[in-house]
Design a protein around this motif. Sequence first.
Motif, PDB file in Angstrom:
ATOM      1  N   ASN A   1       0.859  -1.182   0.000  1.00 39.93           N
ATOM      2  CA  ASN A   1       0.000   0.000   0.000  1.00 39.93           C
ATOM      3  C   ASN A   1       0.898   1.235   0.000  1.00 39.93           C
ATOM      4  O   ASN A   1       1.531   1.555   1.005  1.00 39.93           O
ATOM      5  N   THR A   2       0.979   1.925  -1.132  1.00 42.16           N
ATOM      6  CA  THR A   2       1.874   3.074  -1.268  1.00 42.16           C
ATOM      7  C   THR A   2       1.136   4.375  -0.975  1.00 42.16           C
ATOM      8  O   THR A   2      -0.069   4.497  -1.210  1.00 42.16           O
TER       9      THR A   2
ATOM     10  N   ALA B   1       1.309 -11.201 -10.454  1.00 42.06           N
ATOM     11  CA  ALA B   1       1.336  -9.866  -9.849  1.00 42.06           C
ATOM     12  C   ALA B   1       0.419  -8.937 -10.633  1.00 42.06           C
ATOM     13  O   ALA B   1       0.348  -9.002 -11.867  1.00 42.06           O
ATOM     14  N   LYS B   2      -0.257  -8.038  -9.898  1.00 43.19           N
ATOM     15  CA  LYS B   2      -1.117  -7.063 -10.558  1.00 43.19           C
ATOM     16  C   LYS B   2      -1.023  -5.736  -9.815  1.00 43.19           C
ATOM     17  O   LYS B   2      -0.753  -5.679  -8.617  1.00 43.19           O
ATOM     18  N   ALA B   3      -1.237  -4.650 -10.561  1.00 45.48           N
ATOM     19  CA  ALA B   3      -1.214  -3.301  -9.998  1.00 45.48           C
ATOM     20  C   ALA B   3      -2.516  -2.592 -10.316  1.00 45.48           C
ATOM     21  O   ALA B   3      -3.164  -2.875 -11.329  1.00 45.48           O
ATOM     22  N   ASP B   4      -2.890  -1.651  -9.453  1.00 49.82           N
ATOM     23  CA  ASP B   4      -4.107  -0.874  -9.680  1.00 49.82           C
ATOM     24  C   ASP B   4      -3.845   0.277 -10.650  1.00 49.82           C
ATOM     25  O   ASP B   4      -2.702   0.669 -10.897  1.00 49.82           O
TER      26      ASP B   4
ATOM     27  N   ALA C   1       0.044  11.083  -8.720  1.00 48.77           N
ATOM     28  CA  ALA C   1      -1.204  11.118  -7.956  1.00 48.77           C
ATOM     29  C   ALA C   1      -1.861   9.744  -7.894  1.00 48.77           C
ATOM     30  O   ALA C   1      -2.788   9.530  -7.132  1.00 48.77           O
ATOM     31  N   VAL C   2      -1.366   8.786  -8.707  1.00 47.25           N
ATOM     32  CA  VAL C   2      -1.958   7.459  -8.787  1.00 47.25           C
ATOM     33  C   VAL C   2      -1.005   6.436  -8.187  1.00 47.25           C
ATOM     34  O   VAL C   2       0.152   6.345  -8.584  1.00 47.25           O
ATOM     35  N   ASP C   3      -1.473   5.669  -7.220  1.00 47.24           N
ATOM     36  CA  ASP C   3      -0.666   4.635  -6.597  1.00 47.24           C
ATOM     37  C   ASP C   3      -0.895   3.296  -7.282  1.00 47.24           C
ATOM     38  O   ASP C   3      -2.019   2.965  -7.665  1.00 47.24           O
ATOM     39  N   ALA C   4       0.174   2.501  -7.389  1.00 42.48           N
ATOM     40  CA  ALA C   4       0.046   1.177  -8.012  1.00 42.48           C
ATOM     41  C   ALA C   4      -0.551   0.163  -7.042  1.00 42.48           C
ATOM     42  O   ALA C   4      -1.323  -0.702  -7.442  1.00 42.48           O
TER      43      ALA C   4
END
Length: 353
Positions: free
Chosen positions: A285-286, A321-324, A292-295
């Motif tokens: 959790n970054t 693995a996946k990112a938002d 402005a967008v966190d992965a």
Amino acid sequence: MKHSTLAFALAAAFLSSSAIAQSNVQVYGLIDAGVEYVNHASANGDSLTRVVSGGKNTSRWGFRGTEDLGGGLKAVWNLEGGILMDTGAIDGQLFRRQAYVGLEGGFGRVVIGRSFTTVYDFVIKYDPLGFAPNYSWATTASATGPSKYGMTTGFDNLVKYAGSSGGFTYGATVAMGEVAGNSNDGRKYAAAGAYNTGGLGLMLAWEQINGTTVVATGNRDKTTAFHAAADYKFDDWRFQAGMRGYKLRAGRANAAELQGDTYWGGITYLVKPAITLTAAVYHVNTKNLASAVDADPTLYVLRGMYALSKRTDLYLTGGYAKADHNQLVGLSRDDPGFRSTQAGITAGMQHRF
């Protein structure tokens, strides 16, 4: 490698029998190689098949020894280097992993030189995959982002202490910054403690890494990493969970405090004496990124191991693995990602000597 360095390594490997007897010298190592397939391995989204060194654990070789000094006191030492099994090359400097000398007795153990940090020594025991290059984010996450939000595995110029009392184990490490006129610049600290009783283990760990002072502000970069984890064993089952709170405070003016909290959990089941299955998940959790967008990436892993003997294992590991928010992510903590997802599978063999 220089001829003098090679000669030293060969001489150490073939120590005389009398020297071995006097110093109790042990030659040891771990050899791990496999074949990996991953998708989304380039900007074009191409897949890749490759031979990897250290799918389950990084390959290494080394020498370690003790000498009985009497009165319960021992001299201890260790020289350990990494091996790249896909090419046969040295992984970094000759003894990049460990190079230390110290004393051990009723007070515990104190060593000086290059070694793994106290935090690494403790956290790795609470990682379901044991710091496997393919695939674990317990020490550091995907290499794609501006920071790995991780911990430091080893310190140069360190003094490290380890001790135990009953069910408690504890330790601390200080690495000298060696900056003339400012002893705090570049200095590193690590401390950890654990308690084990029956099948339950609990652990806390903390580290701080100082950068150098920024002249314009008089401040320095500083990263901290706090860990908490638990381990529970019951019959043929093992349950593990842990977290890391990572913060980077930049020394330059008007810089935000970067944060990345990592959480993980895993279950291991001993199917038969020779077969072990492990499932694990890691999530980062970054916060306060320049973007402005966190992965906020997540990694899912499933591994099966088959023990051919006490020293030799076969393993098969799959990861996804996946990112938002369409941000980039990669399975490995070393290789960048090129898509918002990546899947891979590694089949390998490990032998310890």
